[in-house]
Design a protein around this motif. Structure first.
Motif, PDB file in Angstrom:
ATOM      1  N   LYS A   1       0.824  -1.218   0.000  1.00 30.10           N
ATOM      2  CA  LYS A   1       0.000   0.000   0.000  1.00 30.10           C
ATOM      3  C   LYS A   1       0.858   1.268   0.000  1.00 30.10           C
ATOM      4  O   LYS A   1       0.546   2.242   0.671  1.00 30.10           O
ATOM      5  N   TRP A   2       1.960   1.241  -0.752  1.00 24.65           N
ATOM      6  CA  TRP A   2       2.869   2.382  -0.797  1.00 24.65           C
ATOM      7  C   TRP A   2       3.197   2.733  -2.248  1.00 24.65           C
ATOM      8  O   TRP A   2       4.352   2.861  -2.634  1.00 24.65           O
ATOM      9  N   GLU A   3       2.172   2.907  -3.059  1.00 23.16           N
ATOM     10  CA  GLU A   3       2.406   3.293  -4.447  1.00 23.16           C
ATOM     11  C   GLU A   3       2.893   4.735  -4.485  1.00 23.16           C
ATOM     12  O   GLU A   3       2.386   5.583  -3.761  1.00 23.16           O
ATOM     13  N   GLN A   4       3.873   4.972  -5.347  1.00 23.28           N
ATOM     14  CA  GLN A   4       4.377   6.327  -5.470  1.00 23.28           C
ATOM     15  C   GLN A   4       4.932   6.554  -6.859  1.00 23.28           C
ATOM     16  O   GLN A   4       5.299   5.615  -7.555  1.00 23.28           O
ATOM     17  N   LYS A   5       4.944   7.814  -7.237  1.00 21.17           N
ATOM     18  CA  LYS A   5       5.509   8.208  -8.521  1.00 21.17           C
ATOM     19  C   LYS A   5       6.522   9.294  -8.233  1.00 21.17           C
ATOM     20  O   LYS A   5       6.178  10.366  -7.744  1.00 21.17           O
ATOM     21  N   THR A   6       7.779   8.993  -8.537  1.00 21.83           N
ATOM     22  CA  THR A   6       8.842   9.969  -8.338  1.00 21.83           C
ATOM     23  C   THR A   6       9.629  10.100  -9.634  1.00 21.83           C
ATOM     24  O   THR A   6       9.672   9.189 -10.448  1.00 21.83           O
ATOM     25  N   SER A   7      10.269  11.228  -9.799  1.00 18.43           N
ATOM     26  CA  SER A   7      11.030  11.495 -11.022  1.00 18.43           C
ATOM     27  C   SER A   7      12.392  10.810 -10.977  1.00 18.43           C
ATOM     28  O   SER A   7      12.863  10.383  -9.913  1.00 18.43           O
TER      29      SER A   7
END
Length: 195
Positions: free
Chosen positions: A90-96
């Motif tokens: 439960k730790w979806e993330q979008k980083t560059s």
């Protein structure tokens, strides 16, 4: 550190501190904290030769920055596979890409800072540290934190980080139930108006 995954303890509180925006890339941070020991792990597991020392060439700041860049790029290129794993936690993330590189470099260099505090430079010694090579020999950082503090920081980091993640999971589950309850109420009100 006597056990490489100890270094995760430095990353965990930093990752979970930003639990709402998730700007600290978890995979880059975790790989960055331990990738420095890949050579040491290979020597311990597959050879009995230590003529170049366990720490060796990867335990310096220049190598840490180069490895941090490589880790950031690797994580960015394989982000879809990592996102499958992160969904389970439960730790979806979008980083560059830039964010991943910066995070990885921060944690590769944190590894060097912690190890440099514990291991002194001994010419030809198995555990010798020279964090400023190729620019300078020796270890001017030896003892800067004492011998116990780096390990204590990592243990406390584990405890704090795991506590923060449990808190996040509790918040996540409560907020999801609240959102689904609100959505159900809205849908029910539409049905009541239609009837």
């Amino acid at each position: 550190m006597p056990f490489t995954p100890f270094h995760f303890g430095i990353a965990l509180p930093c990752i979970f501190w930003d639990w709402k925006k998730k700007r600290v890339d978890i995979i880059s941070a975790l790989i960055g904290t331990v990738i420095i020991d890949i050579r040491s792990a290979f020597l311990v597991l597959f050879t009995s030769k230590t003529e170049f020392g366990y720490h060796g060439i990867l335990h310096n700041f220049l190598a840490a920055i180069i490895l941090g860049i490589l880790v950031g790029v690797f994580v960015h290129l394989t982000r879809n596979q990592w996102n499958i794993l992160l969904k389970l936690g439960k730790w979806e993330q979008k980083t560059s890409l830039g964010s991943k590189i910066i995070v990885a470099c921060i944690f590769t260099t944190s590894h060097i800072l912690l190890d440099a505090a514990i291991y002194e430079f001994v010419s030809g010694g198995d555990m010798s540290m020279a964090p400023l090579q190729p620019f300078a020999s020796g270890n001017p950082l030896y003892g800067w934190l004492g011998s116990v503090q780096p390990m204590a920081l990592c243990v406390y980091g584990y405890i704090i980080g795991i506590g923060m993640y449990i808190g996040y999971l509790f918040w996540f589950n409560v907020s999801q139930k609240s959102i689904s309850k609100d959505v159900d109420e809205i849908l029910n009100s539409f049905e009541d108006e239609a009837n």
